[in-house]
Design a protein around this motif. Structure first.
Motif, PDB file in Angstrom:
ATOM      1  N   GLU A 123       8.088  -2.361   7.772  1.00 41.84           N
ATOM      2  CA  GLU A 123       7.299  -1.550   6.852  1.00 41.84           C
ATOM      3  C   GLU A 123       6.590  -2.518   5.913  1.00 41.84           C
ATOM      4  OE1 GLU A 123       9.464   1.069   4.213  1.00 41.84           O
ATOM      5  OE2 GLU A 123      10.501  -0.580   3.233  1.00 41.84           O
ATOM      6  N   LEU A 124       5.389  -2.148   5.540  1.00 41.97           N
ATOM      7  CA  LEU A 124       4.563  -3.017   4.719  1.00 41.97           C
ATOM      8  C   LEU A 124       4.379  -2.303   3.388  1.00 41.97           C
ATOM      9  CD1 LEU A 124       2.959  -5.582   4.873  1.00 41.97           C
ATOM     10  CD2 LEU A 124       1.246  -4.400   6.215  1.00 41.97           C
ATOM     11  N   VAL A 125       4.949  -2.868   2.319  1.00 45.89           N
ATOM     12  CA  VAL A 125       4.865  -2.211   1.017  1.00 45.89           C
ATOM     13  C   VAL A 125       3.916  -3.001   0.126  1.00 45.89           C
ATOM     14  CG1 VAL A 125       6.161  -1.421  -0.997  1.00 45.89           C
ATOM     15  CG2 VAL A 125       7.257  -1.421   1.251  1.00 45.89           C
ATOM     16  N   PHE A 126       2.723  -2.480  -0.054  1.00 49.14           N
ATOM     17  CA  PHE A 126       1.764  -3.122  -0.950  1.00 49.14           C
ATOM     18  C   PHE A 126       1.978  -2.594  -2.363  1.00 49.14           C
ATOM     19  CE2 PHE A 126      -0.598  -3.664   3.040  1.00 49.14           C
ATOM     20  CZ  PHE A 126      -0.988  -4.988   2.910  1.00 49.14           C
ATOM     21  N   VAL A 127       1.876  -3.489  -3.332  1.00 46.87           N
ATOM     22  CA  VAL A 127       1.924  -3.063  -4.727  1.00 46.87           C
ATOM     23  C   VAL A 127       0.594  -3.425  -5.366  1.00 46.87           C
ATOM     24  CG1 VAL A 127       3.139  -3.230  -6.919  1.00 46.87           C
ATOM     25  CG2 VAL A 127       4.394  -3.535  -4.782  1.00 46.87           C
TER      26      VAL A 127
END
Ligand code: UDP
Ligand code: MG
Length: 328
Positions: free
Chosen positions: A37-41
């Motif tokens: 999963e790719l969690v961008f902030v």
């Protein structure tokens, strides 16, 4: 299959995102033994980063994002990503591709061999400016001299944390976040991987000198009490000097029947002691300011928007990101 979260803080990185995404997808395709999963902030960007993230999330179910209500800084953005990542392992990676995604494979191998925290260290970086290299070396020397923990020189905020270590880091409640130091503080089985940093793929550095200085002082003041003892040592030194000087003055007066000339020596002593007192007051002030920050208990970040589907349902836009309590 194990889930790996890649947490990417992004502040005005609209130029880097397409390159980063392509390289990460290539990584995902090579590492078929994992789900990703790719969690961008989005750390309060104002250049279309959020729009780009919305588009990515709509296209690719692995992509999630959260958008902070304003720019809270790199360390706060990493904390936000950490709080929202659900993986069995979490990788922090910069958006500008200075941290090559290919190195993540090596981090994963180390994780499989039992390391709970895999840190990285920059191999010599010819594309890094002289000033950045010199200030960075000076900073690590000072902090390792003063602090109770050891901070890896040239360490980067590019690392893998397994779930247990990530929860350990999340339980640290401090507002002043110097993650490089906190990661050493939490312990667990750690190792280090060297990597060759690339040049920034697009845009310019988002770390202003001010942000860099703040990070450096956060590191020193959060991990060292040595400056507080400085006043004691300088006071002791001044007292010893005063006694010696008094003996010398008495010797002149009683034995040689002369006296020390007044004005210059008096002024020097007044200036010296005044300077020492102001410096120690300033040091006290720095610690008090930090106590004040911690006492107010303001959240480390606020979230204004999250990607529609994929994030855990209890995470609502606008929730305070208190590091310990799961956001409610
Ligand atoms: N960053 C952020 N908030 C900030 C500053 C930086 O989220 O206030 C992000 C930035 O988008 C990048 C990472 O933190 O992904 C590292 O920043 P940068 O590459 O500008 O720092 P440098 O590598 O020059 O030290
Ligand atoms: Mg960078």
């Amino acid at each position: 299959m194990k889930l790996v979260s890649i947490v990417v803080p992004a502040f005005n990185e609209v130029g880097s995102l397409p390159h980063l995404y392509a390289r990460l997808v290539a990584l995902f395709e090579r590492e078929t033994a994992y789900r990703f999963e790719l969690v961008f902030v989005d750390d309060g960007s104002h250049d279309g980063t959020l729009e780009a993230l919305r588009e990515l999330a709509a296209r690719d179910a692995r992509v999630q994002f959260l958008s902070l209500s304003r720019n809270f800084g790199h360390q706060a953005a990493l904390s936000a990503g950490l709080d929202h990542a659900t993986g069995d392992a979490i990788v922090f990676l910069d958006a500008d591709l200075q941290h090559p995604p290919e190195v993540v494979s090596e981090l994963l191998r180390r994780w499989e061999s039992g390391d709970q925290v895999v840190n990285t260290v920059r191999a010599d970086a010819p594309n890094l400016g002289f000033l950045k290299r010199a200030t960075s070396a000076g900073f690590y020397r000072v902090i390792n001299l003063l602090a109770d923990i050891r901070v890896q020189p040239n360490g980067a905020d590019f690392r893998l944390l397994d779930r247990r270590a990530a929860d350990g880091l999340r339980s640290v409640q401090e507002r002043a976040r110097f993650i490089r130091g906190l990661v050493h503080w939490i312990g667990y089985r750690q190792s280090v991987v060297a990597y060759q940093p690339d040049a920034r793929v697009a845009g310019a550095t988002k770390y202003s000198t001010r942000k860099m200085l703040r990070l450096a002082f956060d590191g020193i003041f959060s991990f060292s009490r040595a400056p507080l003892h400085l006043a004691t040592w300088m006071g002791l030194g001044a007292s010893v000097a005063a006694v010696l000087y008094a003996i010398y003055a008495l010797y002149l007066r009683l034995v040689l029947h002369t006296a020390i000339a007044g004005w210059t020596s008096l002024l020097l002593v007044v200036l010296l002691l005044g300077g020492v007192q102001l410096v120690t007051l300033g040091i006290l002030g720095s610690y008090i300011a930090r106590i004040y920050d911690e006492a107010r208990q303001r959240p480390v970040y606020l979230v204004k928007e999250t990607s529609p589907r994929s994030l855990p349902s209890e995470v609502q836009p606008g929730t305070a990101g208190s590091p310990l309590k799961p956001t409610a």
